[in-house]
Design a protein around this motif. Structure first.
Motif, PDB file in Angstrom:
ATOM      1  N   ILE A  58      44.162  71.340 -63.682  1.00 26.59           N
ATOM      2  CA  ILE A  58      43.913  70.397 -62.701  1.00 26.59           C
ATOM      3  C   ILE A  58      44.656  70.584 -61.026  1.00 26.59           C
ATOM      4  CG2 ILE A  58      44.247  67.972 -61.498  1.00 26.59           C
ATOM      5  CD1 ILE A  58      42.014  68.194 -63.627  1.00 26.59           C
ATOM      6  N   GLY A  59      46.273  70.870 -61.631  1.00 27.93           N
ATOM      7  CA  GLY A  59      46.521  71.104 -60.137  1.00 27.93           C
ATOM      8  C   GLY A  59      46.809  72.525 -59.273  1.00 27.93           C
ATOM      9  N   SER A  60      45.997  73.354 -59.860  1.00 28.67           N
ATOM     10  CA  SER A  60      45.481  75.048 -59.709  1.00 28.67           C
ATOM     11  C   SER A  60      44.496  74.994 -59.451  1.00 28.67           C
ATOM     12  CB  SER A  60      46.101  75.822 -61.131  1.00 28.67           C
ATOM     13  OG  SER A  60      46.923  76.299 -61.040  1.00 28.67           O
ATOM     14  N   GLY A  61      43.420  74.215 -60.448  1.00 27.10           N
ATOM     15  CA  GLY A  61      42.472  74.543 -59.112  1.00 27.10           C
ATOM     16  C   GLY A  61      41.986  73.564 -57.830  1.00 27.10           C
ATOM     17  N   LEU A  62      43.536  72.073 -57.358  1.00 31.61           N
ATOM     18  CA  LEU A  62      42.881  71.820 -56.637  1.00 31.61           C
ATOM     19  C   LEU A  62      44.109  72.019 -55.644  1.00 31.61           C
ATOM     20  CD1 LEU A  62      44.190  67.818 -57.728  1.00 31.61           C
ATOM     21  CD2 LEU A  62      41.529  68.775 -56.894  1.00 31.61           C
ATOM     22  N   ALA A  63      44.495  72.973 -56.022  1.00 28.91           N
ATOM     23  CA  ALA A  63      44.983  74.151 -54.811  1.00 28.91           C
ATOM     24  C   ALA A  63      44.565  74.921 -54.543  1.00 28.91           C
ATOM     25  CB  ALA A  63      46.293  74.492 -55.477  1.00 28.91           C
ATOM     26  N   ASP A  64      43.484  75.446 -55.230  1.00 32.10           N
ATOM     27  CA  ASP A  64      42.840  76.390 -54.247  1.00 32.10           C
ATOM     28  C   ASP A  64      41.239  76.261 -53.867  1.00 32.10           C
ATOM     29  OD1 ASP A  64      43.821  78.873 -55.505  1.00 32.10           O
ATOM     30  OD2 ASP A  64      43.306  78.878 -57.524  1.00 32.10           O
ATOM     31  N   ALA A  65      41.134  74.630 -54.280  1.00 27.07           N
ATOM     32  CA  ALA A  65      40.058  74.125 -53.602  1.00 27.07           C
ATOM     33  C   ALA A  65      40.271  73.965 -51.682  1.00 27.07           C
ATOM     34  CB  ALA A  65      40.168  72.894 -53.935  1.00 27.07           C
ATOM     35  N   ILE A  66      42.057  73.499 -52.494  1.00 27.73           N
ATOM     36  CA  ILE A  66      42.595  72.546 -50.900  1.00 27.73           C
ATOM     37  C   ILE A  66      42.296  74.069 -49.632  1.00 27.73           C
ATOM     38  CG2 ILE A  66      44.176  71.051 -49.704  1.00 27.73           C
ATOM     39  CD1 ILE A  66      45.004  69.428 -51.694  1.00 27.73           C
TER      40      ILE A  66
END
Length: 288
Positions: free
Chosen positions: A154-162
């Motif tokens: 979740i954390g890695s995916g959200l960071a890339d998305a933001i």
């Protein structure tokens, strides 16, 4: 395309540098905090505009930079814990499979075109990452710790998305260098606070070799983010293709370097993953 290749090159260099940290028994967290400030210095020298804290805080994208930096710090700590308790394979799979999040958001939020060739390439890329990263230790992972790889995902995916959302809607093209520099500034500030807490509590001793390792890591650390932002801002390439190709090639190159430089052994599943990765690269190339 050159920006994507440079991002892949510097990201792979980051992974190799971290691999050497293990050999010289460096404290990962200390070195990474130092690398943030090294990257900050490089960013200040590299940026067209002069870096100013007051100016950064006045920008509309500052909340995004803070969110990304916080996710970077949290995710890194979770990755370290997962690597220690569940093995590097579990951590790698969770981190790299997180590419599903920015890809999905790119298709849904930015209404990127979806066709059979692109879907096939993305699916092959995900399968390639999974099989290439998978090791026997995955099956030995304590299921009671399922939340660790889940939050890395979740954390890695959200960071890339933001990161993608910021460059698409808030950060002007000529301010990408300043934005990437601000990420390392906030990461460094958060990291220093954590270090101070550990030092005060007596759980940490500073070491010069960690400082030296951090200075070396800071160079590829900065440019891996900077060139990823440049690649995402390119009008001819879509989010789904950028993230798929970036994660896939980083894993592929890292595995091959591990094979030839560190004599790491590959399983049949790893070779299947490498084959899928090569096929995915070809498919994504024709999908662009």
């Amino acid at each position: 395309m050159i920006y994507l290749l440079l991002s892949i090159l510097f990201t792979t260099t980051v992974f190799l540098t971290l691999k050497e940290f293990q050999r010289y028994q460096l404290d990962n967290f200390q070195a990474i905090v130092v690398s943030y400030f090294m990257a900050l210095v490089i960013g200040c020298l590299h940026s067209i505009s002069s870096f100013s804290v007051s100016f950064v805080l006045s920008q509309s994208w500052v909340w995004g930079a803070l969110a990304i930096s916080t996710l970077f710090i949290i995710t890194f700590n979770l990755m370290a814990i997962t690597a220690q308790k569940g093995g590097l394979s579990v951590m790698t799979v969770a981190n790299k499979m997180s590419v599903v999040i920015p890809i999905s958001i790119g298709v849904i939020l930015y209404q990127e075109e979806v066709d059979f060739l692109k879907i096939s390439g993305i699916v092959l890329a995900l399968l390639g990452v999974w099989f290439t990263s998978k090791k026997k230790s995955v099956y030995q992972f304590d299921k009671r710790l399922w939340y660790l790889p889940f939050f890395i995902f979740i954390g890695s995916g959200l960071a890339d998305a933001i990161i993608n959302h910021m460059q698409a809607y808030y950060v002007p093209h000529d301010a990408l260098d300043l934005f990437s520099t601000s990420l390392f500034f906030f990461c460094g500030c958060i990291g220093v606070m954590v270090l101070l807490i550990k030092i005060i509590s007596g759980n940490l001793k500073l070491s010069f070799k960690n400082l030296a390792g951090g200075l070396l890591l800071g160079i590829p650390n900065y440019f891996s983010i900077y060139y990823l932002l440049k690649a995402l801002s390119h009008p001819d390439y879509e989010t789904s293709l950028i993230f798929s190709a970036n994660n896939l090639l980083v894993v592929l190159i890292s595995v091959l370097l591990g094979l030839f430089l560190y004599q790491e052994k590959l399983s049949k599943q790893n070779y299947i993953g490498l084959g899928m990765s090569v096929l995915a690269i070809l498919v994504l190339y024709f999908a662009i």
